[in-house]
Scaffold this motif. Structure first.
Motif, short mmCIF file in Angstrom:
data_model
loop_
_atom_site.label_atom_id
_atom_site.label_comp_id
_atom_site.label_asym_id
_atom_site.label_seq_id
_atom_site.Cartn_x
_atom_site.Cartn_y
_atom_site.Cartn_z
N ASP A 70 9.90 10.18 -6.04
CA ASP A 70 8.70 10.94 -6.39
C ASP A 70 7.51 10.34 -5.65
O ASP A 70 7.41 9.11 -5.51
CB ASP A 70 8.42 10.86 -7.90
CG ASP A 70 9.45 11.63 -8.71
OD1 ASP A 70 10.21 12.42 -8.13
OD2 ASP A 70 9.49 11.43 -9.94
N TYR A 71 6.62 11.22 -5.21
CA TYR A 71 5.42 10.80 -4.49
C TYR A 71 4.18 11.39 -5.17
O TYR A 71 4.25 12.47 -5.75
CB TYR A 71 5.47 11.30 -3.04
CG TYR A 71 6.78 11.02 -2.34
CD1 TYR A 71 7.05 9.77 -1.79
CD2 TYR A 71 7.75 12.01 -2.23
CE1 TYR A 71 8.26 9.51 -1.16
CE2 TYR A 71 8.96 11.75 -1.59
CZ TYR A 71 9.21 10.51 -1.06
OH TYR A 71 10.41 10.25 -0.44
N VAL A 72 3.08 10.68 -5.06
CA VAL A 72 1.80 11.24 -5.51
C VAL A 72 0.73 10.94 -4.46
O VAL A 72 0.81 9.95 -3.72
CB VAL A 72 1.34 10.65 -6.88
CG1 VAL A 72 2.31 11.04 -7.99
CG2 VAL A 72 1.16 9.16 -6.79
N LYS A 73 -0.28 11.83 -4.44
CA LYS A 73 -1.39 11.66 -3.51
C LYS A 73 -2.55 11.05 -4.28
O LYS A 73 -3.05 11.65 -5.24
CB LYS A 73 -1.78 13.03 -2.94
CG LYS A 73 -2.56 12.99 -1.65
CD LYS A 73 -2.77 14.42 -1.13
CE LYS A 73 -3.33 14.43 0.28
NZ LYS A 73 -3.44 15.83 0.78
N GLU A 74 -2.95 9.84 -3.88
CA GLU A 74 -4.06 9.13 -4.52
C GLU A 74 -5.16 8.93 -3.49
O GLU A 74 -4.91 8.28 -2.45
CB GLU A 74 -3.60 7.75 -5.01
CG GLU A 74 -2.65 7.79 -6.18
CD GLU A 74 -2.30 6.38 -6.68
OE1 GLU A 74 -1.78 6.28 -7.81
OE2 GLU A 74 -2.53 5.40 -5.94
N ASP A 75 -6.38 9.43 -3.79
CA ASP A 75 -7.50 9.28 -2.85
C ASP A 75 -7.11 9.71 -1.44
O ASP A 75 -7.44 9.04 -0.44
CB ASP A 75 -7.98 7.82 -2.83
CG ASP A 75 -8.48 7.38 -4.20
OD1 ASP A 75 -9.04 8.23 -4.93
OD2 ASP A 75 -8.29 6.20 -4.54
N GLY A 76 -6.37 10.81 -1.36
CA GLY A 76 -6.04 11.38 -0.05
C GLY A 76 -4.86 10.74 0.65
O GLY A 76 -4.51 11.15 1.76
N ARG A 77 -4.21 9.74 0.02
CA ARG A 77 -3.07 9.09 0.67
C ARG A 77 -1.83 9.21 -0.21
O ARG A 77 -1.86 8.89 -1.39
CB ARG A 77 -3.39 7.60 0.92
CG ARG A 77 -4.58 7.42 1.86
CD ARG A 77 -4.78 5.97 2.23
NE ARG A 77 -3.63 5.43 2.94
CZ ARG A 77 -3.54 4.16 3.34
NH1 ARG A 77 -4.54 3.32 3.10
NH2 ARG A 77 -2.47 3.72 3.96
N GLU A 104 0.81 -1.23 0.00
CA GLU A 104 0.00 0.00 0.00
C GLU A 104 0.84 1.27 0.00
O GLU A 104 0.30 2.37 -0.17
CB GLU A 104 -0.94 0.00 1.21
CG GLU A 104 -1.97 -1.11 1.17
CD GLU A 104 -2.85 -1.15 2.42
OE1 GLU A 104 -2.83 -0.16 3.17
OE2 GLU A 104 -3.53 -2.16 2.63
N CYS A 105 2.15 1.13 0.18
CA CYS A 105 3.02 2.32 0.13
C CYS A 105 3.30 2.76 -1.30
O CYS A 105 3.81 3.87 -1.51
CB CYS A 105 4.35 2.02 0.82
SG CYS A 105 4.23 1.72 2.59
N PHE A 106 3.00 1.90 -2.29
CA PHE A 106 3.41 2.15 -3.68
C PHE A 106 2.20 2.42 -4.57
O PHE A 106 1.11 1.87 -4.37
CB PHE A 106 4.15 0.93 -4.23
CG PHE A 106 5.30 0.47 -3.39
CD1 PHE A 106 6.33 1.33 -3.04
CD2 PHE A 106 5.36 -0.85 -2.94
CE1 PHE A 106 7.39 0.89 -2.26
CE2 PHE A 106 6.42 -1.29 -2.16
CZ PHE A 106 7.43 -0.43 -1.82
N THR A 107 2.41 3.22 -5.64
CA THR A 107 1.43 3.30 -6.71
C THR A 107 1.51 2.01 -7.54
O THR A 107 2.54 1.32 -7.52
CB THR A 107 1.70 4.50 -7.64
OG1 THR A 107 2.99 4.33 -8.23
CG2 THR A 107 1.64 5.82 -6.86
N ALA A 108 0.44 1.72 -8.26
CA ALA A 108 0.44 0.51 -9.09
C ALA A 108 1.56 0.53 -10.13
O ALA A 108 2.12 -0.51 -10.48
CB ALA A 108 -0.92 0.35 -9.78
N ASP A 109 1.89 1.73 -10.60
CA ASP A 109 2.90 1.84 -11.67
C ASP A 109 4.27 2.26 -11.15
O ASP A 109 5.07 2.84 -11.90
CB ASP A 109 2.41 2.85 -12.72
CG ASP A 109 2.36 4.28 -12.17
OD1 ASP A 109 2.43 4.44 -10.93
OD2 ASP A 109 2.26 5.22 -12.98
N ILE A 110 4.56 1.95 -9.90
CA ILE A 110 5.85 2.41 -9.34
C ILE A 110 7.02 1.92 -10.17
O ILE A 110 7.01 0.80 -10.70
CB ILE A 110 6.02 1.96 -7.87
CG1 ILE A 110 7.30 2.58 -7.30
CG2 ILE A 110 6.01 0.44 -7.75
CD1 ILE A 110 7.45 2.45 -5.82
#
Lengths: 146, 146, 146
Positions: free
Chosen positions: B121-128, B33-39
């Motif tokens: 790099d970080y992104v905010k997805e659905d508030g997380r 859950e720490c990663f985006t699907a496309d990390i």
């Protein structure tokens, strides 16, 4: 603290992060920008290339400090880490801080490891925080002569 | 920074803390859950089980990344630490950061130690906040083959 | 978080920084002020002066805790570090946190090194945050008997 004071504390934390990172990645011009022109630095138990050299190093002034670090690091590998900052704002443009630290400096003549605390003064010049005074105290150091 | 931006920076700091802690305590579902699907991850000087394996590892995608970490860590002990984050918000839902780091991975075939920097790099997805890109560079690594 | 909550989180971070620094610099009276009177501490895999002693130490109460630490540290060198705090406020005067940690304790009879996590509860008493519960878990420990 106000929001502006939180901004100052975070800026000082990132200043010290840059100090360590720019030193270990040999970016001398950017490292220089971390210091005031009149910085005063006292490193107790510093890494040294020969047993004849003193254990403590005192350097005054930004150019002399960057030159001293650059000379020591020539031909060396270095790792510097800081932990658990205790930053205290003492005025609108002044602050002090304590950092726990570890350094691992592999000189051609000596493998050095040290643990201790940085006690520092910071000032805000033209909107940017800089290091004005550094005093490194030690819990322990190790020298392995090669 | 605004108070919301301070919240974002603190959330990213705790994201990276969880990344290290969940890896070292083998909590793979929470780690995922720490990663985006496309990390996209590039680890230079990674721990490896054999001298025949490449030193650098590049992995694309969350499932492949978690699988890769889980496979490497099977039968191993690991300690991962991050220090002195330099987090910079680049938009309402994007950020980047640099962390100093140390890892100590004791594989059945090799005792590995490394020091370096994560550039992320970080992104905010659905508030997380999630990690979208990881690039680990090294100051130094050591391999003791068993 | 609100600005007041950010102040609380920063105060707790600095509380833990003082805990480590005051322990390593042997400032017992100031260290005592980091704890509530009823503090409960469980250190798994603690440093010990003899192989006959248990690996885990449980101590109740501020005076007993400071006495226990002081006794262990007599004649020793110690280095304690905390990293990557995950502080969570659970009420206006309560919080919990997790810290990654490393300790290096050089007793007359044993060189000890350990890595793990502190899981802690904090409370705010008369405007000052204090440690109320400490639970140290371990990733790895090493004992070199002298």
């Amino acid at each position: 603290m106000t929001i502006d004071q939180h901004n100052d504390v975070e800026a000082i934390r990132q200043l010290k992060a840059r100090y360590f990172r720019l030193m270990d990645t040999r970016q001398w011009d950017l490292l220089s920008e971390c210091f005031t022109a009149d910085i005063s630095a006292l490193y107790e138990g510093a890494p040294r290339a020969s047993e004849d050299l003193p254990r403590d190093i005192k350097i005054e002034g930004r150019d002399a400090l960057v030159d001293g670090i650059r000379t020591l690091m020539t031909g060396a590998k270095s790792i510097h880490q800081g932990y658990m900052p205790e930053i205290e704002l003492t005025g609108p443009t002044t602050a002090r801080g304590v950092w726990s630290m570890f350094d691992d400096v592999r000189l051609p003549t000596c493998n050095f490891k040290g643990w201790g605390h940085y006690h520092e003064d910071y000032v805000k010049e033209d909107g940017r925080w800089k290091m004005k005074k550094i005093h490194l105290t030690r819990l322990h150091t190790e020298e392995e002569w090669l």
